[in-house]
Design a protein around this motif. Structure first.
Motif, PDB file in Angstrom:
ATOM      1  N   LYS A 174     105.633  97.696  -1.946  1.00 36.42           N
ATOM      2  CA  LYS A 174     105.728  98.427  -0.687  1.00 36.42           C
ATOM      3  C   LYS A 174     104.442  99.178  -0.388  1.00 36.42           C
ATOM      4  CE  LYS A 174     108.549 101.863   1.724  1.00 36.42           C
ATOM      5  NZ  LYS A 174     109.725 102.771   1.621  1.00 36.42           N
ATOM      6  N   ASP A 175     103.885  99.841  -1.383  1.00 40.09           N
ATOM      7  CA  ASP A 175     102.648 100.603  -1.182  1.00 40.09           C
ATOM      8  C   ASP A 175     101.479  99.678  -0.867  1.00 40.09           C
ATOM      9  OD1 ASP A 175     104.025 102.922  -1.675  1.00 40.09           O
ATOM     10  OD2 ASP A 175     103.445 103.035  -3.797  1.00 40.09           O
ATOM     11  N   ALA A 176     101.432  98.527  -1.553  1.00 41.27           N
ATOM     12  CA  ALA A 176     100.350  97.570  -1.313  1.00 41.27           C
ATOM     13  C   ALA A 176     100.429  97.005   0.096  1.00 41.27           C
ATOM     14  CB  ALA A 176     100.410  96.440  -2.336  1.00 41.27           C
ATOM     15  N   ARG A 177     101.639  96.708   0.563  1.00 42.19           N
ATOM     16  CA  ARG A 177     101.804  96.196   1.928  1.00 42.19           C
ATOM     17  C   ARG A 177     101.387  97.228   2.963  1.00 42.19           C
ATOM     18  NH1 ARG A 177     106.718  93.874  -0.027  1.00 42.19           N
ATOM     19  NH2 ARG A 177     107.921  95.542   0.969  1.00 42.19           N
ATOM     20  N   ALA A 178     101.676  98.495   2.667  1.00 40.73           N
ATOM     21  CA  ALA A 178     101.343  99.562   3.611  1.00 40.73           C
ATOM     22  C   ALA A 178      99.834  99.719   3.784  1.00 40.73           C
ATOM     23  CB  ALA A 178     101.950 100.878   3.153  1.00 40.73           C
ATOM     24  N   LYS A 179      99.070  99.354   2.761  1.00 41.27           N
ATOM     25  CA  LYS A 179      97.623  99.503   2.807  1.00 41.27           C
ATOM     26  C   LYS A 179      96.924  98.309   3.454  1.00 41.27           C
ATOM     27  CE  LYS A 179      97.479 102.380  -1.353  1.00 41.27           C
ATOM     28  NZ  LYS A 179      96.991 102.471  -2.756  1.00 41.27           N
ATOM     29  N   LEU A 180      97.647  97.215   3.655  1.00 45.26           N
ATOM     30  CA  LEU A 180      97.030  96.027   4.239  1.00 45.26           C
ATOM     31  C   LEU A 180      96.708  96.251   5.715  1.00 45.26           C
ATOM     32  CD1 LEU A 180      99.278  93.243   2.689  1.00 45.26           C
ATOM     33  CD2 LEU A 180      96.893  93.715   2.116  1.00 45.26           C
ATOM     34  N   PRO A 181      95.559  95.766   6.180  1.00 53.76           N
ATOM     35  CA  PRO A 181      95.230  95.908   7.607  1.00 53.76           C
ATOM     36  C   PRO A 181      96.162  95.059   8.455  1.00 53.76           C
ATOM     37  CG  PRO A 181      93.643  94.479   6.524  1.00 53.76           C
ATOM     38  CD  PRO A 181      94.503  95.047   5.437  1.00 53.76           C
ATOM     39  N   MET A 182      96.615  95.617   9.550  1.00 57.97           N
ATOM     40  CA  MET A 182      97.481  94.882  10.467  1.00 57.97           C
ATOM     41  C   MET A 182      96.633  94.079  11.452  1.00 57.97           C
ATOM     42  SD  MET A 182     100.487  95.497   9.476  1.00 57.97           S
ATOM     43  CE  MET A 182     101.416  94.818  10.862  1.00 57.97           C
ATOM     44  N   PRO A 183      97.109  92.919  11.878  1.00 55.22           N
ATOM     45  CA  PRO A 183      96.360  92.144  12.874  1.00 55.22           C
ATOM     46  C   PRO A 183      96.137  92.953  14.140  1.00 55.22           C
ATOM     47  CG  PRO A 183      98.152  90.854  11.928  1.00 55.22           C
ATOM     48  CD  PRO A 183      98.358  92.264  11.466  1.00 55.22           C
ATOM     49  N   LYS A 184      94.943  92.847  14.684  1.00 54.90           N
ATOM     50  CA  LYS A 184      94.616  93.597  15.899  1.00 54.90           C
ATOM     51  C   LYS A 184      95.232  92.953  17.137  1.00 54.90           C
ATOM     52  CE  LYS A 184      91.729  96.546  13.874  1.00 54.90           C
ATOM     53  NZ  LYS A 184      91.724  95.995  12.513  1.00 54.90           N
ATOM     54  N   LEU A 185      95.257  91.617  17.167  1.00 54.87           N
ATOM     55  CA  LEU A 185      95.727  90.911  18.350  1.00 54.87           C
ATOM     56  C   LEU A 185      97.229  91.101  18.536  1.00 54.87           C
ATOM     57  CD1 LEU A 185      94.893  88.953  20.650  1.00 54.87           C
ATOM     58  CD2 LEU A 185      95.607  87.091  19.159  1.00 54.87           C
ATOM     59  N   LYS A 186      97.615  91.595  19.691  1.00 48.20           N
ATOM     60  CA  LYS A 186      99.019  91.830  19.990  1.00 48.20           C
ATOM     61  C   LYS A 186      99.547  90.926  21.100  1.00 48.20           C
ATOM     62  CE  LYS A 186      99.098  95.271  17.084  1.00 48.20           C
ATOM     63  NZ  LYS A 186      99.789  95.124  15.786  1.00 48.20           N
ATOM     64  N   HIS A 187      98.650  90.458  21.946  1.00 50.51           N
ATOM     65  CA  HIS A 187      99.090  89.720  23.139  1.00 50.51           C
ATOM     66  C   HIS A 187      98.041  88.667  23.496  1.00 50.51           C
ATOM     67  CE1 HIS A 187     101.379  89.410  26.955  1.00 50.51           C
ATOM     68  NE2 HIS A 187     100.227  89.058  27.442  1.00 50.51           N
ATOM     69  N   CYS A 188      98.495  87.465  23.773  1.00 48.19           N
ATOM     70  CA  CYS A 188      97.579  86.383  24.155  1.00 48.19           C
ATOM     71  C   CYS A 188      98.138  85.640  25.353  1.00 48.19           C
ATOM     72  CB  CYS A 188      97.369  85.420  22.987  1.00 48.19           C
ATOM     73  SG  CYS A 188      96.131  84.141  23.310  1.00 48.19           S
ATOM     74  N   ASP A 189      97.346  85.570  26.417  1.00 49.14           N
ATOM     75  CA  ASP A 189      97.700  84.787  27.602  1.00 49.14           C
ATOM     76  C   ASP A 189      97.002  83.439  27.518  1.00 49.14           C
ATOM     77  OD1 ASP A 189      99.231  86.794  28.844  1.00 49.14           O
ATOM     78  OD2 ASP A 189      97.418  87.734  29.639  1.00 49.14           O
ATOM     79  N   PHE A 190      97.632  82.422  28.088  1.00 48.92           N
ATOM     80  CA  PHE A 190      97.039  81.087  28.147  1.00 48.92           C
ATOM     81  C   PHE A 190      96.867  80.698  29.610  1.00 48.92           C
ATOM     82  CE2 PHE A 190      97.039  79.951  23.741  1.00 48.92           C
ATOM     83  CZ  PHE A 190      97.986  80.807  23.200  1.00 48.92           C
ATOM     84  N   HIS A 191      95.631  80.455  29.979  1.00 51.62           N
ATOM     85  CA  HIS A 191      95.296  80.148  31.370  1.00 51.62           C
ATOM     86  C   HIS A 191      95.387  78.643  31.601  1.00 51.62           C
ATOM     87  CE1 HIS A 191      93.007  79.679  35.036  1.00 51.62           C
ATOM     88  NE2 HIS A 191      92.997  80.975  35.212  1.00 51.62           N
ATOM     89  N   VAL A 192      96.276  78.226  32.485  1.00 51.57           N
ATOM     90  CA  VAL A 192      96.385  76.815  32.830  1.00 51.57           C
ATOM     91  C   VAL A 192      95.777  76.584  34.204  1.00 51.57           C
ATOM     92  CG1 VAL A 192      98.382  76.416  31.375  1.00 51.57           C
ATOM     93  CG2 VAL A 192      98.726  77.142  33.735  1.00 51.57           C
ATOM     94  N   ALA A 193      95.429  75.348  34.474  1.00 52.09           N
ATOM     95  CA  ALA A 193      94.611  75.047  35.643  1.00 52.09           C
ATOM     96  C   ALA A 193      95.368  75.137  36.965  1.00 52.09           C
ATOM     97  CB  ALA A 193      93.991  73.660  35.494  1.00 52.09           C
ATOM     98  N   ALA A 194      96.669  74.885  36.957  1.00 52.55           N
ATOM     99  CA  ALA A 194      97.412  74.849  38.214  1.00 52.55           C
ATOM    100  C   ALA A 194      98.850  75.306  37.991  1.00 52.55           C
ATOM    101  CB  ALA A 194      97.401  73.428  38.789  1.00 52.55           C
ATOM    102  N   LYS A 195      99.476  75.780  39.056  1.00 48.91           N
ATOM    103  CA  LYS A 195     100.855  76.235  38.954  1.00 48.91           C
ATOM    104  C   LYS A 195     101.791  75.090  38.574  1.00 48.91           C
ATOM    105  CE  LYS A 195     100.456  80.160  42.107  1.00 48.91           C
ATOM    106  NZ  LYS A 195     100.939  80.807  43.351  1.00 48.91           N
ATOM    107  N   SER A 196     101.416  73.887  38.924  1.00 52.10           N
ATOM    108  CA  SER A 196     102.246  72.731  38.579  1.00 52.10           C
ATOM    109  C   SER A 196     102.314  72.502  37.075  1.00 52.10           C
ATOM    110  CB  SER A 196     101.715  71.474  39.273  1.00 52.10           C
ATOM    111  OG  SER A 196     100.369  71.217  38.891  1.00 52.10           O
ATOM    112  N   ASP A 197     101.391  73.104  36.331  1.00 47.63           N
ATOM    113  CA  ASP A 197     101.386  72.973  34.872  1.00 47.63           C
ATOM    114  C   ASP A 197     102.245  74.024  34.176  1.00 47.63           C
ATOM    115  OD1 ASP A 197      99.602  70.814  34.853  1.00 47.63           O
ATOM    116  OD2 ASP A 197      97.853  72.139  34.884  1.00 47.63           O
ATOM    117  N   THR A 198     102.844  74.926  34.949  1.00 49.27           N
ATOM    118  CA  THR A 198     103.544  76.071  34.364  1.00 49.27           C
ATOM    119  C   THR A 198     104.668  75.647  33.436  1.00 49.27           C
ATOM    120  OG1 THR A 198     103.080  77.361  36.363  1.00 49.27           O
ATOM    121  CG2 THR A 198     104.745  78.220  34.853  1.00 49.27           C
ATOM    122  N   LYS A 199     105.581  74.829  33.929  1.00 46.36           N
ATOM    123  CA  LYS A 199     106.738  74.441  33.122  1.00 46.36           C
ATOM    124  C   LYS A 199     106.310  73.686  31.874  1.00 46.36           C
ATOM    125  CE  LYS A 199     110.202  74.313  36.821  1.00 46.36           C
ATOM    126  NZ  LYS A 199     111.192  73.466  37.542  1.00 46.36           N
TER     127      LYS A 199
END
Length: 245
Positions: A174-199
């Motif tokens: 438990k103590d070792a896990r608490a000392k580990l750095p947490m990932p910085k990235l929390k949110h990732c968007d993916f940009h697609v070329a057209a609205k028709s690609d959404t689904k």
């Protein structure tokens, strides 16, 4: 990773010049992106016109003039050669809301295929892990990959991120896990070329998250020591999966 950002195309593909200003894009869509990934095909010829042409391949997705100049200078100066697996982070470009722009080498343009796309996705994922941004906008899904649509491209990008961020902590105290750095990235968007690609893109996202969940479980079981991952333990895990699904 739980969101697909879909907007109209930034690029008019029939021309060499970008259509929109990225700063206007961020303002219009309210994206809180700290990083923007674009691709660069490698160049090998030393002639200036060839190098400028390659720089245009890089900046075709960037519309702000000063940002374009910064990217061209990075390419022509040799900071990014465009080889598959290479990357370069540019900071605080004028006119762009993102604090960082990540350039990713794609290799030879005529050899850009599924293997090259996966390598670009892996390079991007590793860079995302190493940098400090909490939010990212991934544009790799705009790349043309013969025989594959937005579904596959988003799926592969998500799987690359999930793989890069995997870490086995179950056998740490438990103590070792608490000392580990947490990932910085929390949110990732993916940009697609057209609205028709959404689904299609959303389906690729859902499938990737489901696949990644199964891969994560398999890796966790494989990483457990033999005195914990016994036949009885595996049978229990199998029963839990059967009950859940």
């Amino acid at each position: 990773i739980d969101h697909i950002l879909v907007v109209e195309p930034i690029i008019e593909r029939e021309h060499r010049h970008a259509m929109d200003y990225l700063a206007e894009f961020f303002a219009r869509h309210g994206a809180h992106a700290m990083r923007w990934a674009v691709g660069a095909h490698e160049f090998r010829k030393a002639r200036l016109d060839r190098r400028i042409a390659t720089a245009q391949q890089v900046v075709i997705r960037v519309g702000n003039d000063r940002a374009v100049l910064a990217v061209i200078m990075a390419v022509m100066g040799g900071d990014l050669d465009g080889k598959a697996g290479s990357s370069l982070v540019l900071h605080h470009l004028d006119g762009i809301a993102a604090e960082r722009v990540l350039l990713v080498g794609l290799g030879k343009a005529d050899g850009f295929d599924t293997v090259a796309y996966r390598k670009a996705a892996t390079t991007t994922a590793k860079a995302l892990k190493s940098l400090a941004a909490a939010d990212a906008l991934n544009t790799l899904s705009q790349l043309d990959v013969k025989g594959h649509n937005a579904h596959w491209k988003v799926q592969q990008a998500v799987l690359a991120i999930e793989d890069a961020f995997y870490r086995f902590d179950d056998c740490r105290g438990k103590d070792a896990r608490a000392k580990l750095p947490m990932p910085k990235l929390k949110h990732c968007d993916f940009h697609v070329a057209a609205k028709s690609d959404t689904k299609s893109a959303e389906a690729g996202l859902r499938e990737a998250l489901a696949i990644a969940k199964g891969v994560r479980l398999t890796k966790n079981l494989a990483n457990l020591p033999g005195n914990l991952c016994t036949p009885t333990y595996l049978a229990k895990q199998a029963k839990q999966l059967a009950d859940a699904y």
